[in-house]
Write a protein that holds these residues in place. Structure first.
Motif, PDB file in Angstrom:
ATOM      1  N   LEU A 423       0.824  -1.219   0.000  1.00  0.00           N
ATOM      2  CA  LEU A 423       0.000   0.000   0.000  1.00  0.00           C
ATOM      3  C   LEU A 423       0.861   1.274   0.000  1.00  0.00           C
ATOM      4  CD1 LEU A 423      -2.779  -1.002   2.597  1.00  0.00           C
ATOM      5  CD2 LEU A 423      -2.964  -0.943   0.099  1.00  0.00           C
ATOM      6  N   GLY A 424       2.175   1.106  -0.147  1.00  0.00           N
ATOM      7  CA  GLY A 424       3.051   2.288  -0.164  1.00  0.00           C
ATOM      8  C   GLY A 424       3.407   2.741   1.241  1.00  0.00           C
ATOM      9  N   GLY A 425       3.211   1.869   2.207  1.00  0.00           N
ATOM     10  CA  GLY A 425       3.526   2.228   3.592  1.00  0.00           C
ATOM     11  C   GLY A 425       4.822   1.616   4.048  1.00  0.00           C
ATOM     12  N   THR A 426       5.046   1.640   5.337  1.00  0.00           N
ATOM     13  CA  THR A 426       6.254   1.017   5.873  1.00  0.00           C
ATOM     14  C   THR A 426       5.983   0.422   7.262  1.00  0.00           C
ATOM     15  OG1 THR A 426       8.646   1.247   6.118  1.00  0.00           O
ATOM     16  CG2 THR A 426       7.323   3.121   6.861  1.00  0.00           C
ATOM     17  N   ILE A 427       7.032  -0.222   7.833  1.00  0.00           N
ATOM     18  CA  ILE A 427       6.772  -1.080   8.993  1.00  0.00           C
ATOM     19  C   ILE A 427       6.845  -0.378  10.334  1.00  0.00           C
ATOM     20  CG2 ILE A 427       7.392  -3.164   7.759  1.00  0.00           C
ATOM     21  CD1 ILE A 427      10.084  -3.202   9.038  1.00  0.00           C
ATOM     22  N   ILE A 433      12.629   0.251  14.704  1.00  0.00           N
ATOM     23  CA  ILE A 433      12.872  -1.114  14.237  1.00  0.00           C
ATOM     24  C   ILE A 433      13.429  -1.980  15.359  1.00  0.00           C
ATOM     25  CG2 ILE A 433      14.129  -2.502  12.527  1.00  0.00           C
ATOM     26  CD1 ILE A 433      11.921  -0.597  11.406  1.00  0.00           C
ATOM     27  N   GLY A 434      14.418  -1.442  16.096  1.00  0.00           N
ATOM     28  CA  GLY A 434      15.043  -2.214  17.169  1.00  0.00           C
ATOM     29  C   GLY A 434      15.543  -3.550  16.646  1.00  0.00           C
ATOM     30  N   HIS A 435      15.390  -4.617  17.458  1.00  0.00           N
ATOM     31  CA  HIS A 435      15.678  -5.947  16.899  1.00  0.00           C
ATOM     32  C   HIS A 435      14.386  -6.685  16.592  1.00  0.00           C
ATOM     33  CE1 HIS A 435      15.036  -6.835  21.090  1.00  0.00           C
ATOM     34  NE2 HIS A 435      15.255  -8.126  20.972  1.00  0.00           N
ATOM     35  N   LYS A 436      13.264  -6.086  17.044  1.00  0.00           N
ATOM     36  CA  LYS A 436      11.988  -6.751  16.810  1.00  0.00           C
ATOM     37  C   LYS A 436      11.656  -6.831  15.306  1.00  0.00           C
ATOM     38  CE  LYS A 436       7.148  -6.597  17.648  1.00  0.00           C
ATOM     39  NZ  LYS A 436       5.951  -5.913  18.020  1.00  0.00           N
ATOM     40  N   ARG A 437      11.930  -5.748  14.588  1.00  0.00           N
ATOM     41  CA  ARG A 437      11.558  -5.721  13.165  1.00  0.00           C
ATOM     42  C   ARG A 437      12.756  -5.818  12.232  1.00  0.00           C
ATOM     43  NH1 ARG A 437       8.367  -1.645  15.644  1.00  0.00           N
ATOM     44  NH2 ARG A 437       6.366  -2.603  16.115  1.00  0.00           N
ATOM     45  N   ARG A 438      13.945  -6.002  12.798  1.00  0.00           N
ATOM     46  CA  ARG A 438      15.183  -5.941  12.006  1.00  0.00           C
ATOM     47  C   ARG A 438      15.151  -6.886  10.804  1.00  0.00           C
ATOM     48  NH1 ARG A 438      19.751  -8.511  15.218  1.00  0.00           N
ATOM     49  NH2 ARG A 438      18.541 -10.307  14.535  1.00  0.00           N
ATOM     50  N   ASP A 439      14.652  -8.093  11.015  1.00  0.00           N
ATOM     51  CA  ASP A 439      14.759  -9.082   9.946  1.00  0.00           C
ATOM     52  C   ASP A 439      13.687  -8.921   8.872  1.00  0.00           C
ATOM     53  OD1 ASP A 439      16.933  -9.995  11.296  1.00  0.00           O
ATOM     54  OD2 ASP A 439      15.845 -11.567  12.380  1.00  0.00           O
ATOM     55  N   TYR A 440      12.883  -7.879   8.988  1.00  0.00           N
ATOM     56  CA  TYR A 440      11.835  -7.658   7.984  1.00  0.00           C
ATOM     57  C   TYR A 440      12.145  -6.440   7.107  1.00  0.00           C
ATOM     58  CZ  TYR A 440       9.243 -10.794  11.101  1.00  0.00           C
ATOM     59  OH  TYR A 440       8.847 -11.855  11.879  1.00  0.00           O
ATOM     60  N   MET A 441      13.310  -5.834   7.320  1.00  0.00           N
ATOM     61  CA  MET A 441      13.604  -4.576   6.624  1.00  0.00           C
ATOM     62  C   MET A 441      13.599  -4.721   5.103  1.00  0.00           C
ATOM     63  SD  MET A 441      14.029  -1.896   8.530  1.00  0.00           S
ATOM     64  CE  MET A 441      15.371  -0.759   8.212  1.00  0.00           C
ATOM     65  N   SER A 442      14.020  -5.910   4.623  1.00  0.00           N
ATOM     66  CA  SER A 442      14.102  -6.052   3.164  1.00  0.00           C
ATOM     67  C   SER A 442      12.716  -6.052   2.516  1.00  0.00           C
ATOM     68  CB  SER A 442      14.865  -7.320   2.790  1.00  0.00           C
ATOM     69  OG  SER A 442      14.214  -8.413   3.379  1.00  0.00           O
ATOM     70  N   LEU A 443      11.659  -6.170   3.317  1.00  0.00           N
ATOM     71  CA  LEU A 443      10.310  -6.076   2.737  1.00  0.00           C
ATOM     72  C   LEU A 443       9.996  -4.649   2.299  1.00  0.00           C
ATOM     73  CD1 LEU A 443       8.222  -8.196   5.299  1.00  0.00           C
ATOM     74  CD2 LEU A 443       8.774  -8.819   2.947  1.00  0.00           C
ATOM     75  N   PRO A 468      24.648  -2.698  18.957  1.00  0.00           N
ATOM     76  CA  PRO A 468      24.672  -3.634  17.824  1.00  0.00           C
ATOM     77  C   PRO A 468      23.434  -4.521  17.811  1.00  0.00           C
ATOM     78  CG  PRO A 468      26.186  -4.357  19.547  1.00  0.00           C
ATOM     79  CD  PRO A 468      25.677  -3.002  19.964  1.00  0.00           C
ATOM     80  N   GLY A 469      23.138  -5.028  16.604  1.00  0.00           N
ATOM     81  CA  GLY A 469      22.001  -5.956  16.467  1.00  0.00           C
ATOM     82  C   GLY A 469      20.688  -5.238  16.246  1.00  0.00           C
ATOM     83  N   LYS A 470      20.747  -3.917  16.057  1.00  0.00           N
ATOM     84  CA  LYS A 470      19.506  -3.156  15.877  1.00  0.00           C
ATOM     85  C   LYS A 470      19.380  -2.609  14.436  1.00  0.00           C
ATOM     86  CE  LYS A 470      18.783  -3.897  20.133  1.00  0.00           C
ATOM     87  NZ  LYS A 470      18.997  -2.975  21.215  1.00  0.00           N
ATOM     88  N   ILE A 471      18.176  -2.404  14.014  1.00  0.00           N
ATOM     89  CA  ILE A 471      17.752  -1.803  12.735  1.00  0.00           C
ATOM     90  C   ILE A 471      18.059  -2.706  11.527  1.00  0.00           C
ATOM     91  CG2 ILE A 471      17.707   0.228  11.235  1.00  0.00           C
ATOM     92  CD1 ILE A 471      18.657   1.931  13.535  1.00  0.00           C
ATOM     93  N   PHE A 472      19.335  -3.086  11.337  1.00  0.00           N
ATOM     94  CA  PHE A 472      19.671  -3.965  10.203  1.00  0.00           C
ATOM     95  C   PHE A 472      20.839  -4.837  10.641  1.00  0.00           C
ATOM     96  CE2 PHE A 472      21.370   0.321   9.723  1.00  0.00           C
ATOM     97  CZ  PHE A 472      22.731   0.070   9.898  1.00  0.00           C
ATOM     98  N   SER A 473      21.064  -5.911   9.915  1.00  0.00           N
ATOM     99  CA  SER A 473      22.190  -6.775  10.289  1.00  0.00           C
ATOM    100  C   SER A 473      23.483  -6.129   9.801  1.00  0.00           C
ATOM    101  CB  SER A 473      22.016  -8.167   9.684  1.00  0.00           C
ATOM    102  OG  SER A 473      21.996  -8.043   8.279  1.00  0.00           O
ATOM    103  N   TRP A 474      24.594  -6.413  10.508  1.00  0.00           N
ATOM    104  CA  TRP A 474      25.882  -5.784  10.209  1.00  0.00           C
ATOM    105  C   TRP A 474      26.379  -6.212   8.837  1.00  0.00           C
ATOM    106  CZ3 TRP A 474      28.889  -2.046  12.027  1.00  0.00           C
ATOM    107  CH2 TRP A 474      30.277  -2.100  11.915  1.00  0.00           C
ATOM    108  N   ILE A 475      26.108  -7.465   8.458  1.00  0.00           N
ATOM    109  CA  ILE A 475      26.537  -7.934   7.135  1.00  0.00           C
ATOM    110  C   ILE A 475      25.324  -8.477   6.377  1.00  0.00           C
ATOM    111  CG2 ILE A 475      28.995  -8.456   7.290  1.00  0.00           C
ATOM    112  CD1 ILE A 475      28.258 -11.153   8.507  1.00  0.00           C
TER     113      ILE A 475
END
Ligand SMILES: Cc1cc2nc3c(=O)[nH]c(=O)nc-3n(C[C@H](O)[C@H](O)[C@H](O)COP(=O)(O)OP(=O)(O)OC[C@H]3O[C@@H](n4cnc5c(N)ncnc54)[C@H](O)[C@@H]3O)c2cc1C
Length: 475
Positions: A423-427, A433-443, A468-475
């Motif tokens: 719908l053109g929105g975001t998460i 994002i913290g670590h709760k939503r980190r693994d969904y960023m690529s959506l 560390p471990g927040k928002i996105f993965s380091w690699i």
């Protein structure tokens, strides 16, 4: 990265931290006080114990701690009030938890320059109380304002109840004193309203969730305080009719209210009943809370009348006007109490924070309903409808076990986030994002976009020690 990439906090390091911060402000292994710092307001499953918690008082102390952490390769997680809903203040790799709770001075209210300078541990609501006699106003209004700190608001770029008219926290942050991830104390910006001298690093820091610098002083732009407020609580038979009114108020009504809050029937009735408010509960499918403010009673009253007229013409069941602070706060109390009641209702829930273009709210609501049906869970929705920010809160059904809930949650969240992206929105609109939503960023973000953020993080924090471990993965 994982915990084994970092060094452990040894007794020698604890001694060093005690020398820097003072013995009574360092809690290490075995101290009962440590547990409080293991999580924010995310469910327990997202928590993690720190190895040591420290409560520094000055930027110089923090600078020494950060230099020590770089030398030893120990992670540091900054924490403000711990009211966050994405796990931002959770020390996911253990290490040092750095709480700013003792840094709570309002350093200066500079009325002439419409500016306040505060430390990060000031409770948001306290700043507002201090500004009142000066006729001044900080427009930020997270609905957790009685507990959250300004430092946490800046790190999350908090939104809240007044963002429709006034925007979010970042709009009012003119300068920051920070301790960089490598330990230098740097002042970015200041009391200047205009400043294009180099990159806008103040705005880079805002919303960085404690990953790019530790704020030690915050320069806040103030506004003249509105002198008149009115609120209108409007009840509807169904959410669709309520949501259809939101853009109408701004287009047909030609006005931008201070607030437009949405509560679905489940949320509104649960809390209003608990507060012993009397409403025609059997008919209520949704509620909207509007606020308008200004300095001329006639204008504010005209705006409120216009909102009431539009709501009546478009199918509202009932509308109630509040003209005094006491009455207005009574309406807000319902809205503010809902998240707490839901958190109490079950510890197996997930407070989501999706944001969609406001025109897409109706589709988002109907898709949330479909997702709830698919997984057999209730998803109450409330939020800041005026800016498209919806708190959808999937709840574990009483018919399922905790294990079943934990199994469905990742794909349930993925469906919600994917629908939002479509719908053109975001998460996340305001909780981060913290670590709760980190693994969904690529959506919601391309690889190149994520890489750009990683490059910034690596340039500023080469040892990856800051949150560390927040928002996105380091690699
Ligand atoms: C009932 C309820 C209602 C809420 N309503 C709203 C709302 O309306 N709007 C909204 O936006 N949020 C809301 N929230 C979420 C939360 O209150 C906000 O995210 C708030 O800004 C967090 O502030 P905090 O002081 O609790 O920060 P914390 O949770 O302690 O920390 C948040 C983040 O800031 C970082 N951080 C903390 N201090 C510093 C510092 N000095 N320097 C750098 N980084 C730092 C932490 O590492 C972490 O990543 C609500 C929460 C609850 C429980």
């Amino acid at each position: 990265l994982n915990a084994s990439d970092y060094r452990r906090v040894t007794p020698g390091i604890v001694d060093e931290l005690r020398r820097i911060c003072g013995t009574e402000f360092v809690f290490s292994d075995g101290d009962k006080k440590l547990k409080k710092y293991a999580r924010d307001k995310v469910p327990e499953a997202y928590g993690h114990m720190p190895e040591v918690a420290i409560l520094p008082k000055t930027a110089r102390e923090i600078s020494r701690v950060v230099k020590l952490a770089n030398r030893e390769k120990i992670p540091i997680t900054p924490r403000a009030a711990g009211s966050g809903l994405s796990g931002g203040a959770v020390p996911v790799y253990g290490g040092i938890l750095l709480s700013v709770e003792r840094m709570n001075d309002i350093v200066e209210v500079d009325a002439q320059n419409l500016m306040a300078v505060v430390e990060p541990g000031v409770v948001t609501n306290r700043l507002d109380e201090v500004l009142q006699p000066h006729g001044l106003f900080f427009a930020g209004y997270p609905l957790s304002e009685e507990i959250c700190f300004i430092g946490g608001n800046v790190a999350e770029n908090a939104g809240g109840g007044r963002a429709v008219k006034y925007g979010v926290t970042g709009r009012y942050i003119q300068g920051l004193e920070i301790v960089a991830p490598t330990g230098e104390i740097i002042q970015l910006g200041g009391k200047r309203v205009k400043d294009v001298t180099g990159y806008n690093l103040v705005q880079l820091m805002i919303g960085s969730e404690g990953t790019l610098g530790i704020f030690t002083k915050i320069f806040i732009k103030l506004l003249p305080r509105p002198t008149v407020r009115q609120a209108i609580l409007v009840l509807f038979e169904d959410p669709e009719t309520a949501i259809a009114v939101v853009p109408e108020v701004m287009t047909a009504g030609r006005l931008v209210p201070t607030s437009i809050e949405f509560m679905d029937g489940f949320s509104f009735c649960m809390t209003a009943r608990a507060l012993k408010e009397r409403f025609p509960y059997e008919k209520i499918g949704a509620a909207l809370l509007f606020e308008v403010d200004g300095t001329h009673l006639s204008v504010v009253a005209e705006n409120a009348a216009s909102i009431r007229r539009i709501c009546r013409e478009r199918g509202a069941l009932e509308e109630y006007l509040a003209e005094t602070d006491r009455e207005i706060e009574r309406f807000w109390r319902i809205r503010k109490q809902i998240p707490w009641d839901i958190l109490r209702y079950t510890s197996h829930q997930s407070v989501e924070d999706i944001v969609v273009p406001i025109g897409s709210i109706p589709q988002a609501l109907s898709k949330l309903k479909q997702i709830g049906e698919k997984y057999g869970v209730d998803i109450p929705v409330l939020g800041h409808a005026g800016d498209g920010n919806l708190h959808a809160i999937p709840l574990k059904s009483s018919a399922s076990t905790v294990a079943q809930w934990e199994e469905i949650l990742p794909s349930l969240l993925r469906d919600i986030y994917a629908m939002t992206a479509e719908l053109g929105g975001t998460i996340s609109g305001e909780h981060g994002i913290g670590h709760k939503r980190r693994d969904y960023m690529s959506l919601v973000m391309s690889q190149a976009h994520l890489d750009m953020m990683r490059k910034i993080k690596r340039a500023l924090d080469p040892n990856n020690i800051l949150n560390p471990g927040k928002i996105f993965s380091w690699i």
